[in-house]
Enzyme design. Structure first.
Site, mmCIF file in Angstrom:
data_model
loop_
_atom_site.group_PDB
_atom_site.id
_atom_site.type_symbol
_atom_site.label_atom_id
_atom_site.label_comp_id
_atom_site.label_asym_id
_atom_site.label_seq_id
_atom_site.Cartn_x
_atom_site.Cartn_y
_atom_site.Cartn_z
ATOM 1 N N LEU A 106 5.551 -8.799 -30.669
ATOM 2 C CA LEU A 106 4.233 -9.402 -30.885
ATOM 3 C C LEU A 106 3.124 -8.435 -30.473
ATOM 4 C CD1 LEU A 106 4.985 -13.011 -29.580
ATOM 5 C CD2 LEU A 106 4.442 -12.390 -31.944
ATOM 6 N N MET A 107 3.321 -7.741 -29.363
ATOM 7 C CA MET A 107 2.305 -6.813 -28.876
ATOM 8 C C MET A 107 2.143 -5.598 -29.792
ATOM 9 S SD MET A 107 3.132 -6.946 -24.786
ATOM 10 C CE MET A 107 1.796 -5.859 -24.271
ATOM 11 N N LYS B 263 -16.123 -1.017 -26.987
ATOM 12 C CA LYS B 263 -15.310 -0.002 -26.320
ATOM 13 C C LYS B 263 -15.467 1.349 -27.026
ATOM 14 C CE LYS B 263 -11.550 -3.245 -25.117
ATOM 15 N NZ LYS B 263 -11.516 -3.078 -23.666
ATOM 16 N N ARG C 220 -4.626 -3.874 -29.889
ATOM 17 C CA ARG C 220 -3.814 -4.884 -30.579
ATOM 18 C C ARG C 220 -2.887 -5.571 -29.590
ATOM 19 N NH1 ARG C 220 -1.312 -0.002 -31.215
ATOM 20 N NH2 ARG C 220 0.954 0.075 -30.963
ATOM 21 N N ASP D 146 -3.780 -6.572 -26.616
ATOM 22 C CA ASP D 146 -4.553 -7.286 -25.596
ATOM 23 C C ASP D 146 -4.183 -8.762 -25.522
ATOM 24 O OD1 ASP D 146 -6.361 -6.980 -23.506
ATOM 25 O OD2 ASP D 146 -8.035 -7.765 -24.681
ATOM 26 N N ASP E 176 -17.182 -7.325 -22.946
ATOM 27 C CA ASP E 176 -15.835 -6.744 -22.884
ATOM 28 C C ASP E 176 -15.042 -7.312 -21.713
ATOM 29 O OD1 ASP E 176 -13.732 -5.161 -23.694
ATOM 30 O OD2 ASP E 176 -14.383 -3.411 -22.554
ATOM 31 N N ARG F 123 -11.251 -13.174 -19.117
ATOM 32 C CA ARG F 123 -11.485 -14.208 -18.099
ATOM 33 C C ARG F 123 -12.223 -15.406 -18.676
ATOM 34 N NH1 ARG F 123 -14.593 -9.773 -14.666
ATOM 35 N NH2 ARG F 123 -13.056 -8.594 -15.864
#
Length: 540
Positions: A227-228, A314, A323, A325, A384, A388
């Site tokens: 997936l990552m 960024k 990709r 993240d 960015d 959170r």
């Protein structure tokens, strides 16, 4: 078998014989016997179907007169009339941990027999390294072995349990993973069938059970890695939800929530991140019921399927790695896959907010104020610092189910990478008990964690805010991972909370011997081990 392949090993054999004869005067018949052992291809089949190999383990041993075999290796050597030990002793150079010897034509069933050194006998927990060195050495040794055999063209491999069947299975299956789905067929790694060499064991059923467990643990982490690795144009929030639903549908209930649902739940913090993208946000809610409980374990994973940084964009260099993240979300999915396949007697609920963080005319701007699900207002000074924001609402929502533990995972801050690198995932917690359990789980998995501070000192950095209750950044670069954790703490009331910042362990570039280069899927197996540990405690 090609002439080139035969000639290579014939030449190697001749070289070894010459070297031995120089060191020690041997009679002609002795040299001839050694040569036949190494060049005995003519005695066995050379058909294209003969691509079956065997991995055997030996312990590190300084002696040049004896070989310290594992149980399986010793029995195979006896079956082969001592050929393995004869060949290894001929070289007169003891194997060191992680080193290998590849032998051919020692048994009619195997075209290759690879001997790998798994370290010193009796190695266990290393207090300084905080890992079980014995298990880690086995994982690394068998991983190297199966990769070498795949390069030789072997497509079926039996593997020695090496004294820890589960660790051996993990090493094999993790090492052979590769994400090459988008490459041409000729460029893809060949498929290899792996099995445990149980025939030499008196307790085959137990060994097969442990092998299956190790394979399932690796399967969960490999799902996380897959997936990552997927490109963001192929793995949108919607597609992520579809894949997870397909993978988990048999054992779990998967609810796919849309933007309207998130709005009805007043998830303003989560939705503020999604505003800049044309891809609609998705909130996944997953439930696995291995037992009935009113207080499930709650897993929360950050699911930003691509992170440009938004308006606080960024630098372009290395942005393609963003990709990954959604690594927290991927690790939650991988953990649930393994937990469900292992049929652990535990109740787990998972919450995954999914979106992209993109710049556009509708994107959140620095200085904007948004309202989270619990009513707290947030001044967004850096778009960015978006992870959170989406976790805030997911954590609030998870509290509604009275969880016995909340564990969140997120590739949250570059600061944790600066602090710990790829050595360990950073852990922030309000529970000494839960930290001890997680650390114990990490020792078994070999995927380390390290506790970080959650002082009020850091809380003050994000609560001293000009426009709102909280600021999404701490005002300076100092202690960035700690201020991010302090921010999340404002959305958690549960007394058993673990926050794992996994940005530093997101990818592997040779740090872990049994993981190839690329996205790592860490710390999936540590989380599975924690859930397994807690399920046993509940059962008892």
């Amino acid at each position: 078998m090609s002439f080139r392949f035969y000639f290579h090993f014939g030449s190697m054999a001749a070289s070894i014989v010459k070297r031995v004869s120089r060191v020690k005067k041997l009679n002609v018949s002795h040299i001839s016997a050694r040569y036949k052992l190494l060049t005995g291809f003519r005695h066995f089949s050379t058909s294209k179907q003969w691509n079956k190999a065997l991995v055997l383990g030996v312990y590190e041993n300084e002696s040049t007169d004896s070989i310290d075999f594992t149980g399986t290796a010793r029995k195979f050597d006896e079956k082969a009339d001592g050929k393995i030990s004869q060949l290894l002793l001929t070289v007169k150079k003891p194997l060191k941990c992680g080193k290998t010897r590849t032998l051919h034509a020692v048994d009619p069933e195997f075209s290759s027999v690879l001997v790998t050194c798994i370290g010193k006998r009796g190695e266990g927990y290393d207090e300084l390294e905080t890992v079980d060195k014995g298990r880690e050495s086995i994982r690394a040794a068998v991983a190297k072995a199966v990769l070498q055999l795949r390069e030789l063209g072997e497509n079926e491999i039996e593997v020695d349990s090496c004294g820890d069947t589960e660790a051996s299975a993990e090493g094999c299956h993790l090492a052979l993973f590769s994400y090459d789905d988008l490459k041409a067929e000729k460029s893809r790694k060949p498929a290899v069938r792996i099995s445990c060499a149980t025939r030499y064991s008196q307790d085959k059923n137990s060994m097969e059970k442990e092998w299956r467990k190790g394979a399932i643990l690796a399967e969960g982490q490999n799902l996380s890695r897959r997936l990552m690795e997927m490109p963001a144009n192929l793995l949108t929030p919607t597609k992520f939800a579809e894949i997870v639903k397909e993978q988990l549908a048999d054992k779990c209930e998967v609810l796919v929530r849309d933007k309207d649902w998130a709005e009805s739940m007043k998830m303003g913090s989560f939705l503020s991140v999604a505003r800049g993208s044309v891809e609609p946000p998705v909130f996944l809610e997953i439930e696995y019921k291995g037992r009935q409980s009113d207080s499930p374990l709650a897993l929360v994973g950050k699911g930003v399927t691509f992170d440009t940084g938004g308006i606080s964009i960024k630098p372009s260099q290395g942005m393609d790695a963003m990709r990954g993240d959604m690594g927290g979300a991927a690790c939650v999915a991988g953990s649930l896959l393994s937990v469900s396949k292992l049929q652990l007697p535990v109740h787990v609920k998972a919450f995954i907010p999914l979106c992209e963080n993109m710049p556009s005319g509708s994107a959140t701007k620095p200085g904007d104020v948004v309202t989270a699900m619990n009513g707290k207002t947030i001044q967004v000074d850096n778009t960015d610092a978006e992870g959170r924001l989406i976790l805030a609402d997911a954590l609030c929502y998870s509290e509604q189910f009275n969880p016995s533990l909340i564990l969140d995972m997120a590739t949250l801050t570059g600061a944790i990478d600066v602090a710990l690198g790829a050595g360990a995932a950073g852990v922030f917690t309000n529970s000494e008990n839960m930290w001890n359990k997680l650390q114990k789980a990490s020792v078994r998995s070999g995927d380390r964690v390290w506790r970080m501070p959650l002082f009020n000192h850091y809380t003050k950095k994000i609560t001293e805010c000009q426009l709102a209750d909280l600021n999404n950044i701490g005002g300076s670069r100092s202690g960035g991972a700690c201020t991010a954790a302090a921010f999340l703490k404002e959305f958690v009331n549960n007394k058993n909370w673990l926050h794992l910042d996994i940005a530093g362990v997101m990818s592997n570039s040779g740090d872990v011997a049994y993981l190839g280069k690329g996205m790592s899927g860490r710390p999936t197996r540590t989380v599975i081990e924690l859930i397994n540990l807690m399920s046993k405690e509940t059962k008892n």
